[in-house]
Design a protein around this motif. Structure first.
Motif, mmCIF file in Angstrom:
data_model
loop_
_atom_site.group_PDB
_atom_site.id
_atom_site.type_symbol
_atom_site.label_atom_id
_atom_site.label_comp_id
_atom_site.label_asym_id
_atom_site.label_seq_id
_atom_site.Cartn_x
_atom_site.Cartn_y
_atom_site.Cartn_z
ATOM 1 N N THR A 65 0.856 -1.186 0.000
ATOM 2 C CA THR A 65 0.000 0.000 0.000
ATOM 3 C C THR A 65 0.891 1.236 0.000
ATOM 4 O OG1 THR A 65 -0.042 0.168 2.403
ATOM 5 C CG2 THR A 65 -1.749 -1.200 1.360
ATOM 6 N N GLU A 66 0.295 2.391 -0.251
ATOM 7 C CA GLU A 66 1.060 3.637 -0.235
ATOM 8 C C GLU A 66 1.661 3.880 1.142
ATOM 9 O OE1 GLU A 66 0.467 8.413 -1.062
ATOM 10 O OE2 GLU A 66 -1.188 7.038 -1.423
ATOM 11 N N ASP A 67 0.913 3.566 2.190
ATOM 12 C CA ASP A 67 1.421 3.749 3.554
ATOM 13 C C ASP A 67 2.657 2.895 3.807
ATOM 14 O OD1 ASP A 67 -0.597 5.564 4.103
ATOM 15 O OD2 ASP A 67 -1.930 4.019 4.937
ATOM 16 N N GLU A 68 2.650 1.663 3.300
ATOM 17 C CA GLU A 68 3.809 0.783 3.474
ATOM 18 C C GLU A 68 5.026 1.328 2.739
ATOM 19 O OE1 GLU A 68 1.792 -3.591 4.143
ATOM 20 O OE2 GLU A 68 1.890 -2.796 2.099
ATOM 21 N N TYR A 69 4.816 1.880 1.533
ATOM 22 C CA TYR A 69 5.935 2.486 0.799
ATOM 23 C C TYR A 69 6.487 3.699 1.550
ATOM 24 C CZ TYR A 69 5.767 -0.271 -3.472
ATOM 25 O OH TYR A 69 5.853 -1.291 -4.373
ATOM 26 N N GLN A 70 5.601 4.515 2.104
ATOM 27 C CA GLN A 70 6.045 5.692 2.854
ATOM 28 C C GLN A 70 6.848 5.274 4.083
ATOM 29 O OE1 GLN A 70 5.818 8.841 2.011
ATOM 30 N NE2 GLN A 70 4.634 8.461 0.167
ATOM 31 N N ALA A 71 6.372 4.253 4.807
ATOM 32 C CA ALA A 71 7.080 3.780 5.997
ATOM 33 C C ALA A 71 8.451 3.222 5.632
ATOM 34 C CB ALA A 71 6.240 2.714 6.714
ATOM 35 N N ALA A 72 8.531 2.480 4.534
ATOM 36 C CA ALA A 72 9.818 1.923 4.106
ATOM 37 C C ALA A 72 10.778 3.030 3.693
ATOM 38 C CB ALA A 72 9.607 0.948 2.948
ATOM 39 N N GLN A 73 10.262 4.061 3.054
ATOM 40 C CA GLN A 73 11.112 5.167 2.620
ATOM 41 C C GLN A 73 11.658 5.925 3.823
ATOM 42 O OE1 GLN A 73 9.127 8.104 0.215
ATOM 43 N NE2 GLN A 73 11.033 8.886 -0.607
ATOM 44 N N ALA A 75 12.124 4.690 6.821
ATOM 45 C CA ALA A 75 12.994 3.818 7.602
ATOM 46 C C ALA A 75 14.309 3.533 6.890
ATOM 47 C CB ALA A 75 12.277 2.501 7.896
ATOM 48 N N ALA A 76 14.407 3.871 5.604
ATOM 49 C CA ALA A 76 15.614 3.575 4.837
ATOM 50 C C ALA A 76 16.782 4.408 5.363
ATOM 51 C CB ALA A 76 15.392 3.865 3.359
ATOM 52 N N PRO A 77 17.953 3.795 5.453
ATOM 53 C CA PRO A 77 19.118 4.551 5.921
ATOM 54 C C PRO A 77 19.495 5.634 4.902
ATOM 55 C CG PRO A 77 19.786 2.396 5.119
ATOM 56 C CD PRO A 77 18.285 2.426 5.099
ATOM 57 N N THR A 78 19.875 6.774 5.415
ATOM 58 C CA THR A 78 20.295 7.862 4.537
ATOM 59 C C THR A 78 21.808 8.010 4.662
ATOM 60 O OG1 THR A 78 19.846 9.431 6.292
ATOM 61 C CG2 THR A 78 18.103 9.102 4.663
ATOM 62 N N GLY A 79 22.507 7.021 4.148
ATOM 63 C CA GLY A 79 23.964 7.018 4.226
ATOM 64 C C GLY A 79 24.575 8.049 3.304
ATOM 65 N N GLY A 80 25.873 8.094 3.303
ATOM 66 C CA GLY A 80 26.585 9.068 2.495
ATOM 67 C C GLY A 80 26.878 8.595 1.093
ATOM 68 N N TRP A 81 26.167 7.590 0.621
ATOM 69 C CA TRP A 81 26.483 7.056 -0.706
ATOM 70 C C TRP A 81 26.187 8.051 -1.814
ATOM 71 C CZ3 TRP A 81 22.883 6.607 -4.525
ATOM 72 C CH2 TRP A 81 21.549 6.674 -4.153
ATOM 73 N N GLN A 82 25.220 8.966 -1.598
ATOM 74 C CA GLN A 82 24.896 9.915 -2.650
ATOM 75 C C GLN A 82 26.077 10.836 -2.942
ATOM 76 O OE1 GLN A 82 22.820 9.514 0.053
ATOM 77 N NE2 GLN A 82 20.728 9.211 -0.649
ATOM 78 N N GLY A 83 26.743 11.311 -1.886
ATOM 79 C CA GLY A 83 27.908 12.182 -2.072
ATOM 80 C C GLY A 83 29.040 11.469 -2.795
ATOM 81 N N GLU A 84 29.288 10.225 -2.392
ATOM 82 C CA GLU A 84 30.346 9.445 -3.049
ATOM 83 C C GLU A 84 29.990 9.164 -4.506
ATOM 84 O OE1 GLU A 84 32.609 5.131 -2.647
ATOM 85 O OE2 GLU A 84 31.293 5.806 -1.023
ATOM 86 N N PHE A 85 28.720 8.850 -4.762
ATOM 87 C CA PHE A 85 28.276 8.612 -6.132
ATOM 88 C C PHE A 85 28.460 9.870 -6.979
ATOM 89 C CE2 PHE A 85 24.904 8.867 -9.338
ATOM 90 C CZ PHE A 85 25.174 7.722 -10.066
ATOM 91 N N HIS A 86 28.089 11.019 -6.420
ATOM 92 C CA HIS A 86 28.232 12.294 -7.116
ATOM 93 C C HIS A 86 29.697 12.545 -7.481
ATOM 94 C CE1 HIS A 86 28.399 16.713 -7.487
ATOM 95 N NE2 HIS A 86 27.194 16.568 -8.019
ATOM 96 N N GLN A 87 30.598 12.300 -6.556
ATOM 97 C CA GLN A 87 32.029 12.508 -6.814
ATOM 98 C C GLN A 87 32.538 11.561 -7.903
ATOM 99 O OE1 GLN A 87 33.743 11.957 -2.948
ATOM 100 N NE2 GLN A 87 33.586 14.127 -2.415
ATOM 101 N N ARG A 88 32.174 10.302 -7.806
ATOM 102 C CA ARG A 88 32.662 9.335 -8.795
ATOM 103 C C ARG A 88 32.085 9.599 -10.188
ATOM 104 N NH1 ARG A 88 33.505 3.457 -5.995
ATOM 105 N NH2 ARG A 88 34.691 4.212 -4.231
ATOM 106 N N LEU A 89 30.804 9.947 -10.254
ATOM 107 C CA LEU A 89 30.200 10.268 -11.540
ATOM 108 C C LEU A 89 30.860 11.505 -12.134
ATOM 109 C CD1 LEU A 89 28.062 9.760 -13.708
ATOM 110 C CD2 LEU A 89 26.473 11.139 -12.354
ATOM 111 N N GLY A 90 31.101 12.504 -11.302
ATOM 112 C CA GLY A 90 31.784 13.715 -11.766
ATOM 113 C C GLY A 90 33.166 13.408 -12.307
ATOM 114 N N ALA A 91 33.904 12.529 -11.624
ATOM 115 C CA ALA A 91 35.239 12.148 -12.083
ATOM 116 C C ALA A 91 35.167 11.432 -13.426
ATOM 117 C CB ALA A 91 35.924 11.268 -11.036
#
Length: 113
Positions: A65-73, A75-91
Motif C-alpha cells: 500500500t502507499e502507507d507501506e511504501y512511505q514507511a519503508a522510505q 525507515a531507509a538509511p540515509t547514508g553518504g552514498w549519494q555524495g560518493e556517487f556524485h564525486q565518482r560520476l563527476g570524475a
C-alpha cells in the motif's frame, strides 16, 4: 472518461472468452484491472438495471500500500552514498570530457536527441 456502450463491453467479453477458452475452467470470469474496467462494468451494470456498485478495498498478494511504501522510505538509511556517487560520476564525466572520445559522444547525443 472513456465512453463504452454495452455492445462493445459484450464484444470484449466474448473476445476474452474466445482467446482464453483453452485455459478456462467452468465458472471463470475475467478480472479487469485495466484503465477501462470501470466503464465496462458500469455499462454492463446499467444495461442490467443496476445502480452504482459499492467499492471494496482488498489486498493483492505481493503488493504494497502507499502507507507501506512511505514507511519503508522513512525507515531507509540515509547514508553518504549519494555524495560518493556524485564525486565518482563527476570524475568519470570529467575524464570523458578530457578524452579523445568526447567529440564522438557529443555527436552521438546530438544525433539521438
Amino acid at each position: 472518461m472513456e465512453v463504452l456502450d454495452p455492445e462493445t463491453a459484450r464484444l470484449r467479453y466474448l473476445l476474452w472468452r474466445r482467446e482464453m477458452g483453452a485455459l478456462l475452467v467452468p465458472g471463470s470470469v475475467p478480472l479487469l484491472l485495466g484503465r477501462t474496467s470501470q466503464t465496462i462494468f458500469t455499462s454492463l451494470r446499467r444495461e442490467a438495471g443496476g445502480g452504482a456498485a459499492p467499492r471494496v478495498r482488498f489486498r493483492l498478494p505481493g503488493c504494497r500500500t502507499e502507507d507501506e511504501y512511505q514507511a519503508a522510505q522513512q525507515a531507509a538509511p540515509t547514508g553518504g552514498w549519494q555524495g560518493e556517487f556524485h564525486q565518482r560520476l563527476g570524475a568519470c564525466l570529467l575524464a570523458l570530457f578530457h578524452s579523445k572520445m568526447w567529440h564522438g559522444v557529443q555527436n552521438f547525443l546530438m544525433d539521438e536527441y
